[in-house]
Design an enzyme around this catalytic site. Structure first.
Site, mmCIF file in Angstrom:
data_model
loop_
_atom_site.group_PDB
_atom_site.id
_atom_site.type_symbol
_atom_site.label_atom_id
_atom_site.label_comp_id
_atom_site.label_asym_id
_atom_site.label_seq_id
_atom_site.Cartn_x
_atom_site.Cartn_y
_atom_site.Cartn_z
ATOM 1 N N ASP A 30 -74.461 16.115 38.830
ATOM 2 C CA ASP A 30 -73.273 15.364 38.433
ATOM 3 C C ASP A 30 -73.697 14.095 37.698
ATOM 4 O O ASP A 30 -74.413 13.263 38.248
ATOM 5 C CB ASP A 30 -72.463 15.009 39.686
ATOM 6 N N SER A 59 -63.011 14.457 41.908
ATOM 7 C CA SER A 59 -63.305 13.213 41.212
ATOM 8 C C SER A 59 -62.610 12.030 41.892
ATOM 9 O O SER A 59 -62.755 11.850 43.099
ATOM 10 C CB SER A 59 -62.918 13.340 39.733
ATOM 11 N N HIS A 103 -70.271 17.818 37.063
ATOM 12 C CA HIS A 103 -69.170 17.152 37.776
ATOM 13 C C HIS A 103 -67.898 17.981 37.852
ATOM 14 O O HIS A 103 -67.251 18.051 38.886
ATOM 15 C CB HIS A 103 -68.861 15.827 37.075
#
Length: 425
Positions: A330, A235, A364
């Site tokens: 994602d 991330s 994600h």
């Protein structure tokens, strides 16, 4: 419980968190239908559970690696389905397992499907202790200069490859990924970007200098034999990992997982100079859903727009190797698009020091395998729950493949030199 029904966890009821376990039931009636359940409580006290209905074979046995689930949390043959399909009893909760010293305990049980649901007897049960810390792996709290983190070291003299784990998902410090990598033969230092109790509460900028000190700390360790270290991210820390690989010496291998190709959210400094301004976020582009979770994928500004060019990280200057990992579903941001952007940039500069893997149906939040799939949870930067994307079965398969791929990548790129290690002693 029925004295004749047995629930077995093979090869052992005690294993590492990232190890598969074989679930078998014996002693049932021929063709008997039962529900097999899994239940666990995370560090925050949130309960996660799953259930699947199976029918025994003629011998009264069920093997989850052979027999299909007929209904429940998943269907079909899924040996680890009871683990990855576990859901929280509260909406928008992420499975929290950040400390490495205590095992993750999953309670498996078998229930008679032919009885009323509320009164179904427990025919058999067993606990699965899933350890985050392998046998004789060392865990040391690090507080040296500006370095705050935890160091994990495998047993034995080494030399071992070294990895800096920049785990910043949701802030704070998570030991799970680092401790499991150490259990697989890596010296790992995990550090937070923000959220640590000894760090400023309102972080307004990031400085590479502290990460440079962390890399030097790792390279000087007696058990580290490679000439450089690896970096692993997820991330927001993905773009930070790109900058570490680009600007700091001694980085040989970088794993980027579902991040951005530009410096995001916070300005980046090195040696008191601004390296990159922050690529910002447009709250007006957020999509609101009926569940209360937000889809924020389209909120990040375009890094290729002329006004944002200074946020792009010149990864073609990096001397090490990259592994780009992207989830095609994602919903946090366009990870697949950023991978395409970075690959095109590297190829344009004549570089071939990269490989990439993209996972259809994955969301994600890619983690070490066999934890509960997380469809949505609170986003620290947004201040509200967001949808992460993905489909549970595909996401779980992606985590298994990714975890093996990461270890292969680091072992290949972080070659160890025994003579170099001896020279440090």
């Amino acid at each position: 419980m029925s004295s004749q029904v047995r629930l077995r966890l093979l090869p052992s009821s005690r294993c590492l968190f990232d190890d598969p376990v074989q679930v078998e039931v014996a002693g049932l009636r021929s063709r008997q239908a039962v529900t097999v359940r899994a239940r666990s409580t995370d560090e925050k006290g949130v309960v996660f559970s799953s259930a699947a209905t199976y029918r025994a074979d003629d011998n009264g046995e069920i093997h989850l690696d052979r027999d299909p689930s007929l209904s429940g949390s998943y269907s079909g043959v899924e040996p680890m389905g009871l683990l990855w399909s576990m859901k929280a009893d509260t909406l928008h909760k992420r499975f929290q397992k950040t400390k490495s010293l205590n095992p993750h305990v999953v309670k498996f049980s078998v229930h008679d499907e032919e009885e009323e649901e509320e009164g179904r007897r427990v025919l058999a049960e067993a606990d699965n202790e899933r350890l985050l810390l392998g046998d004789r792996v060392s865990r040391i709290q690090v507080s040296e200069g500006n370095i705050r983190g935890v160091l994990f070291t495998p047993p034995g003299e080494g030399p071992f490859p070294a990895v800096l784990d920049m785990y910043t998902f949701g802030g704070g410090l998570s030991e799970k990924r680092a401790s499991l990598l150490a259990s697989r033969g890596f010296v790992v230092l995990t550090v937070p970007l923000y959220g640590h109790e000894e760090m400023p509460k309102n972080v307004r900028e990031v400085h590479l200098d502290n990460l440079e000190k962390a890399i030097k700390f790792l390279r000087k360790h007696d058990k580290v034999g490679a000439k450089g270290v690896g970096v692993i991210s997820l991330s927001k820390s993905g773009d930070l990992a790109l900058s570490v690989a680009t600007y700091l010496p001694g980085v040989e291998a970088t794993v980027w997982i579902n991040g951005c190709s530009a410096n995001t959210f916070l300005p980046l400094y090195y040696k008191k100079s601004l390296i990159h301004p922050a690529l910002l976020f447009d709250m007006n582009k957020i999509i609101y859903t009926e569940s209360g979770g937000l889809i924020i994928k389209n909120g990040v500004h375009d890094p290729l727009a002329e006004e944002n060019k200074d946020t792009l990280i010149p990864i073609e200057k990096a001397k090490g190797h990259f592994l780009f990992v992207a989830s095609e579903d994602d919903l946090n941001w366009d990870s697949q698009g950023y991978v395409d952007m970075m690959v095109e940039r590297l190829k344009h500069h004549g570089k071939d020091n990269f490989e990439s893997v993209c996972y259809p149906g994955a969301g994600h939040y890619l983690e070490p395998p066999y934890g509960p799939y997380c469809p949505s949870s609170f986003h620290a930067a947004i201040g509200k729950p967001v949808l992460w994307g993905g489909e549970p079965r595909s996401h779980a398969a992606a985590e298994v493949h990714m975890w093996n791929k990461i270890q292969e990548f680091f072992r290949d790129k972080l070659s160890c030199d025994a003579e170099q290690t001896k020279a440090k002693l």
